[in-house]
Scaffold this active site. Structure first.
Site, PDB file in Angstrom:
ATOM      1  N   GLN A  41       2.534   9.974   1.791  1.00  0.00           N
ATOM      2  CA  GLN A  41       3.872   9.388   1.976  1.00  0.00           C
ATOM      3  C   GLN A  41       4.863   9.832   0.902  1.00  0.00           C
ATOM      4  OE1 GLN A  41       2.039   5.261   2.625  1.00  0.00           O
ATOM      5  NE2 GLN A  41       3.891   5.140   3.871  1.00  0.00           N
TER       6      GLN A  41
ATOM      7  N   GLY B 115       0.848  -1.190   0.000  1.00  0.00           N
ATOM      8  CA  GLY B 115       0.000   0.000   0.000  1.00  0.00           C
ATOM      9  C   GLY B 115       0.879   1.234   0.000  1.00  0.00           C
TER      10      GLY B 115
ATOM     11  N   HIS C 143      -4.985   1.352   7.725  1.00  0.00           N
ATOM     12  CA  HIS C 143      -3.616   1.904   7.839  1.00  0.00           C
ATOM     13  C   HIS C 143      -3.446   3.068   6.846  1.00  0.00           C
ATOM     14  CE1 HIS C 143       0.923   1.234   8.176  1.00  0.00           C
ATOM     15  NE2 HIS C 143       0.833   2.001   7.100  1.00  0.00           N
ATOM     16  N   GLU C 144      -3.906   2.868   5.605  1.00  0.00           N
ATOM     17  CA  GLU C 144      -3.735   3.920   4.584  1.00  0.00           C
ATOM     18  C   GLU C 144      -4.649   5.106   4.860  1.00  0.00           C
ATOM     19  OE1 GLU C 144      -1.222   3.630   2.831  1.00  0.00           O
ATOM     20  OE2 GLU C 144      -0.854   1.498   3.067  1.00  0.00           O
TER      21      GLU C 144
ATOM     22  N   CYS D 262       5.392  -0.197   7.728  1.00  0.00           N
ATOM     23  CA  CYS D 262       5.088   1.068   7.052  1.00  0.00           C
ATOM     24  C   CYS D 262       6.314   1.499   6.260  1.00  0.00           C
ATOM     25  CB  CYS D 262       4.710   2.135   8.079  1.00  0.00           C
ATOM     26  SG  CYS D 262       4.279   3.709   7.326  1.00  0.00           S
ATOM     27  N   LEU D 263       6.097   1.868   5.008  1.00  0.00           N
ATOM     28  CA  LEU D 263       7.236   2.269   4.176  1.00  0.00           C
ATOM     29  C   LEU D 263       7.865   3.575   4.678  1.00  0.00           C
ATOM     30  CD1 LEU D 263       5.719   1.352   0.692  1.00  0.00           C
ATOM     31  CD2 LEU D 263       7.336   0.020   2.076  1.00  0.00           C
TER      32      LEU D 263
ATOM     33  N   HIS E  83      -3.047   7.348   7.210  1.00  0.00           N
ATOM     34  CA  HIS E  83      -2.077   8.257   6.578  1.00  0.00           C
ATOM     35  C   HIS E  83      -2.772   9.520   6.064  1.00  0.00           C
ATOM     36  CE1 HIS E  83       1.776   6.238   6.675  1.00  0.00           C
ATOM     37  NE2 HIS E  83       1.308   5.133   6.130  1.00  0.00           N
TER      38      HIS E  83
HETATM   39  O1  K1U Z   1       1.408   2.388   4.009  1.00  0.00           O
HETATM   40  C1  K1U Z   1       2.486   1.819   3.954  1.00  0.00           C
HETATM   41  O2  K1U Z   1       3.450   2.297   4.516  1.00  0.00           O
HETATM   42  C2  K1U Z   1       2.608   0.512   3.224  1.00  0.00           C
HETATM   43  C3  K1U Z   1       2.561  -0.690   4.142  1.00  0.00           C
HETATM   44  C4  K1U Z   1       1.138  -1.204   4.166  1.00  0.00           C
HETATM   45  C5  K1U Z   1       0.763  -2.123   5.287  1.00  0.00           C
HETATM   46  C6  K1U Z   1       1.474  -3.273   5.554  1.00  0.00           C
HETATM   47  C7  K1U Z   1       1.084  -4.116   6.578  1.00  0.00           C
HETATM   48  C8  K1U Z   1      -0.021  -3.816   7.316  1.00  0.00           C
HETATM   49  C9  K1U Z   1      -0.724  -2.675   7.060  1.00  0.00           C
HETATM   50  C10 K1U Z   1      -0.343  -1.828   6.038  1.00  0.00           C
HETATM   51  C11 K1U Z   1       3.521  -1.726   3.582  1.00  0.00           C
HETATM   52  O3  K1U Z   1       3.395  -2.135   2.483  1.00  0.00           O
HETATM   53  S1  K1U Z   1       4.809  -2.265   4.625  1.00  0.00           S
HETATM   54  C12 K1U Z   1       5.645  -3.501   3.620  1.00  0.00           C
HETATM   55  C13 K1U Z   1       4.891  -4.779   3.502  1.00  0.00           C
HETATM   56  O4  K1U Z   1       3.925  -5.003   4.192  1.00  0.00           O
HETATM   57  C14 K1U Z   1       5.332  -5.779   2.508  1.00  0.00           C
HETATM   58  C15 K1U Z   1       6.474  -5.623   1.771  1.00  0.00           C
HETATM   59  C16 K1U Z   1       6.860  -6.583   0.845  1.00  0.00           C
HETATM   60  C17 K1U Z   1       6.104  -7.712   0.664  1.00  0.00           C
HETATM   61  C18 K1U Z   1       4.971  -7.898   1.404  1.00  0.00           C
HETATM   62  C19 K1U Z   1       4.580  -6.930   2.326  1.00  0.00           C
HETATM   63 ZN    ZN Z   2       2.267   3.303   6.259  1.00  0.00          ZN
END
Ligand code: K1U
Ligand code: ZN
Length: 173
Positions: free
Chosen positions: A55, A50, A140-141, A98-99, A144
């Protein structure tokens, strides 16, 4: 399509942007669709599942998501002016990442099921039920879009530790 820089909590200027509330999208234009494409490319490159516009420093109420399996065809989705219109009393805990907070994961408790409403990239209104990872990621999004990070759902101690860990990692890089 353009790869955009993802803001992180390690930089106080980035954090100040991440803490702001995004503005509703007034009109779905080609420029907005191009922004959505940039966001998807940035999310896939990260990689993540996501990414909210905030972000990448665009304070507009929109996010992208792709919850397809690793070996399955991609399923990119765009969510504009997203809302939760109903949330279950039942809660579930998911280990979130979270990225904008690289390499930090922790359990966050949220409603297990939500009814969501948003505009898709064509401007059509969609209302549907979300559960599991979809419900978690949507909330979560949406957070943000409201200047809320998953760390804000944790204790102050955990939040401060996480931010100092991300800052140390940035200095060491
Ligand atoms: O919003 C963001 O920062 C993105 C976030 C979304 C998220 C992940 C987990 C739970 C709730 C919301 C991410 O994508 S973190 C990275 C991640 O989950 C992932 C990365 C590579 C492969 C699979 C998952
Ligand atoms: Zn996030």
């Amino acid at each position: 399509m353009v790869l955009r820089r993802i803001l992180t909590v390690a930089d106080p200027k980035d954090l100040a942007v991440l803490k702001q509330v995004s503005a509703p999208v007034a009109e779905i234009t080609d420029e907005l669709r191009a922004l959505a494409d940039d966001m998807l490319e940035t999310m896939y490159a990260a990689p993540g599942i996501g990414l909210a516009a905030a972000q990448i420093g665009e304070l507009r109420r929109m996010f992208v998501m792709d919850l397809s399996d690793k070996d399955a065809p991609p399923e990119p989705r765009v969510f504009i002016n997203p809302e939760v219109v109903w949330a279950s009393d039942e809660l579930s805990t998911y280990e979130e990442g979270c990225l904008s907070i690289p390499d930090i994961y922790d359990g966050v408790e949220r409603p297990a099921r939500v009814r969501v409403r948003f505009l898709d990239r064509n401007g059509d209104s969609v209302e549907e039920e979300a559960e599991g990872l979809y419900a978690t990621c949507f909330q979560h999004e949406l957070d943000h879009c409201n200047g809320v990070l998953f760390l804000d759902h944790l204790s102050r101690l955990k939040r401060e530790r996480a931010i100092s860990k991300v800052k140390k990692a940035k200095l060491a890089a």
